[in-house]
Structures are given as C-alpha cells and as structure tokens.
Design an enzyme around this catalytic site. Structure first.
Site, short mmCIF file in Angstrom:
data_model
loop_
_atom_site.label_atom_id
_atom_site.label_comp_id
_atom_site.label_asym_id
_atom_site.label_seq_id
_atom_site.Cartn_x
_atom_site.Cartn_y
_atom_site.Cartn_z
N GLY A 140 1.97 28.65 89.61
CA GLY A 140 3.39 30.56 90.49
C GLY A 140 4.87 29.89 89.37
O GLY A 140 5.35 29.95 90.28
N SER A 141 4.66 28.02 88.45
CA SER A 141 5.95 28.07 88.73
C SER A 141 6.97 29.26 87.74
O SER A 141 8.10 29.46 87.19
CB SER A 141 6.19 26.49 87.76
OG SER A 141 5.63 26.84 86.43
N ASN A 142 5.60 30.31 87.13
CA ASN A 142 6.60 31.67 86.33
C ASN A 142 7.82 32.44 87.10
O ASN A 142 8.26 32.67 87.54
CB ASN A 142 5.85 31.62 85.23
CG ASN A 142 5.82 31.45 83.62
OD1 ASN A 142 6.73 31.33 83.21
ND2 ASN A 142 5.00 30.55 83.62
N HIS A 161 3.00 33.50 77.42
CA HIS A 161 1.46 32.88 76.84
C HIS A 161 2.34 32.20 76.23
O HIS A 161 3.46 31.18 75.67
CB HIS A 161 0.72 33.82 75.32
CG HIS A 161 -0.15 32.81 75.02
ND1 HIS A 161 -0.78 32.34 75.63
CD2 HIS A 161 -0.67 32.62 73.90
CE1 HIS A 161 -2.38 32.25 74.97
NE2 HIS A 161 -1.54 32.06 73.73
N GLU A 210 -6.56 43.40 73.55
CA GLU A 210 -7.05 42.54 72.72
C GLU A 210 -5.58 40.86 73.26
O GLU A 210 -5.19 40.90 73.80
CB GLU A 210 -6.26 41.86 71.13
CG GLU A 210 -6.37 41.05 70.38
CD GLU A 210 -5.80 41.16 69.15
OE1 GLU A 210 -5.93 39.75 68.49
OE2 GLU A 210 -5.19 41.73 68.49
N LEU A 211 -7.36 40.06 73.86
CA LEU A 211 -6.63 38.98 74.27
C LEU A 211 -5.14 38.10 73.77
O LEU A 211 -5.39 37.87 72.81
CB LEU A 211 -7.77 37.43 74.87
CG LEU A 211 -7.13 36.31 75.61
CD1 LEU A 211 -6.82 37.06 76.69
CD2 LEU A 211 -8.03 35.32 75.36
N ASP A 212 -4.09 38.38 74.39
CA ASP A 212 -2.68 38.21 74.05
C ASP A 212 -2.69 38.19 72.82
O ASP A 212 -2.00 37.89 71.54
CB ASP A 212 -2.63 36.36 73.73
CG ASP A 212 -2.93 35.24 75.03
OD1 ASP A 212 -3.05 36.12 76.51
OD2 ASP A 212 -3.56 34.41 74.91
N THR A 247 -2.29 44.51 75.64
CA THR A 247 -3.36 44.96 74.65
C THR A 247 -4.88 44.41 75.30
O THR A 247 -4.83 43.66 76.05
CB THR A 247 -3.11 45.43 73.60
OG1 THR A 247 -3.18 44.29 72.84
CG2 THR A 247 -1.72 46.30 73.45
N ASN A 268 2.47 39.84 79.39
CA ASN A 268 2.09 38.77 79.83
C ASN A 268 3.33 38.00 79.21
O ASN A 268 3.81 37.38 77.61
CB ASN A 268 1.27 38.71 79.17
CG ASN A 268 0.25 37.27 79.26
OD1 ASN A 268 0.10 36.79 80.43
ND2 ASN A 268 -0.69 36.39 78.44
N SER A 323 5.97 33.39 73.90
CA SER A 323 6.27 34.53 73.73
C SER A 323 5.69 35.53 74.56
O SER A 323 5.35 35.12 75.91
CB SER A 323 4.39 34.63 72.92
OG SER A 323 4.70 34.15 71.88
#
Ligand code: GRF
Length: 211
Positions: free
Chosen positions: A15-17, A108, A142-144, A140, A106, A135
């Site tokens: 959970g740092s973000n 990444h 599609e993963l990442d 969507t 998200n 990033s």
C-alpha cells in the site's frame, strides 16, 4: 465538478502507492479501499486514514467473473467517480472491466508498452535498457494495455539490480499516481472515449514533469 472527486482504490499489497495518494492531500474523497487479500498491508493504511475497507477472497467464489462481480459491485456501491488500481495484482474479468471504461486507472512499473505483466525490473535489466520507468494508464480488458496517460522515468546504471530499480522507481511512482489523480480531480485530464488533457486528445503519454 462542484464537489471533490470520489475515489475508490483496489489494492493487494503493502500500500505504499495508496499511502502516497492519501498523503498528497488532493481535492478528493477516498470513499473505499477494496482488496482480494484480507491481510494486505494496504488495508491497514486505509483504516489508519479512516477510509472504509472491504476484502473479498477469490476462493469463496466459483470463478473469476463471480469474484469480480462481488468486489467491483461493492466498489460501485460506494459510487466513486474514479477507481484507482494501486498495486491490485489480479486480472479482471473483461465484462467487469468494460463497466469501468474511462473511470479506472492503473499504475504499472514499466515504460508501457514495454513489459506488460510481472517482473518488469528484471526484464528491463535483461534487455539492457538504459532507462526504466512507471506508467499510469486507463484500464481496459488487455492487461496493462489501456491508453497510457503519464510516465515517470529513471536512468538505469551498470550497478543497478532488480532491488535498486524497484526502490528508485517506487519513489517516482509515489509522485506519478497522485499527479495523475490530481489532474483528473481538477478536470485537466478527462476521458471522452480516449484520454483528453486540457481538452486535447493525448497523442503520447505525458511526462510527469508536465503534470
Ligand atoms: C507497485 O510497484 C505498482 O506499480 C505495482 O505494484 C506495486 C505496488 O506497491 N502495480 P504498493 O502496494 O503500492 O506499495
């Protein structure tokens, strides 16, 4: 918008973000933090900040779609304007993702489209890249793979290891995620079938220094 942006987050890890997002004191209301892991450190980060939390265990559900309907249903009940995946480590059912088109982002740890999926620091080193980064993209099916809105970069040196890259990049992630959420909260960054920044479609990811 004449009220603070309502933000929910999904988390699986330490959970740092999430902590960085909370610490940034943006004009947002954190309405819920949800997880697929009841013991995730990130849930404690949320509780310490007085944010409501929910955790659902995938093993209590017949399949991915059923689990995602439950978890994302709870998120929807909190009526967020924006859903932030802040270290949420599960693939999401495509039909569920579709419900959140343009409303979920998200973070990444790679310069997408490079290194979708896991082990991004290792893959960056193996490729001999001189630059690495993080990033933030719209989610969507599609993963990442959704449209990237902003990136932060670090140089890769000869002495770097997976650990040093992860450590140095995390510092940048902690600036990047709040910067993007802040841009959404102020209306600078919007979704209109595609990301718009200051009313103009993004043709390439923004550098964090422009946020
Ligand atoms: C971060 O590196 C993020 O980019 C990735 O998972 C990690 C989460 O770390 N998706 P934390 O839980 O925010 O500390």
């Amino acid at each position: 918008m004449d009220r603070p942006l309502r933000v929910a987050a999904l988390v699986s890890g330490r959970g740092s973000n999430l902590a960085a997002l909370i610490a940034a004191r943006l004009p947002i209301d954190m309405v819920l933090v949800g997880s697929d892991k009841a013991k995730a450190g990130a849930l404690q980060v949320a509780r310490d900040a007085g944010i409501p939390t929910v955790a659902f265990s995938p093993k209590d559900y017949a399949d991915r779609a059923a689990f995602d309907r439950a978890l994302f249903g709870a998120v929807a009940d909190a009526q967020p304007d924006l859903l932030v995946l802040a270290g949420y480590m599960r693939i999401i059912d495509a039909a569920v993702v579709a419900d959140w088109a343009g409303r979920a982002i998200n973070i990444h740890p790679s310069l997408l489209p490079k290194y979708q999926g896991l082990h991004t620091h290792r893959r960056c080193l193996e490729a001999g890249d001189t630059e690495h980064g993080a990033s933030v993209h719209y989610v969507t099916a599609e993963l990442d793979g959704g449209p990237v809105v902003a990136q932060a970069r670090i140089a890769v040196g000869p002495a770097d290891t997976e650990e040093t890259l992860a450590q140095r990049l995390l510092v940048e992630e902690h600036k990047l995620l709040p910067a993007v959420v802040g841009a959404i909260a102020t209306g600078r960054l919007r979704w209109n079938g595609q990301p718009l920044f200051d009313g103009t479609p993004l043709t390439c990811p923004l550098d964090i220094t422009h946020l």
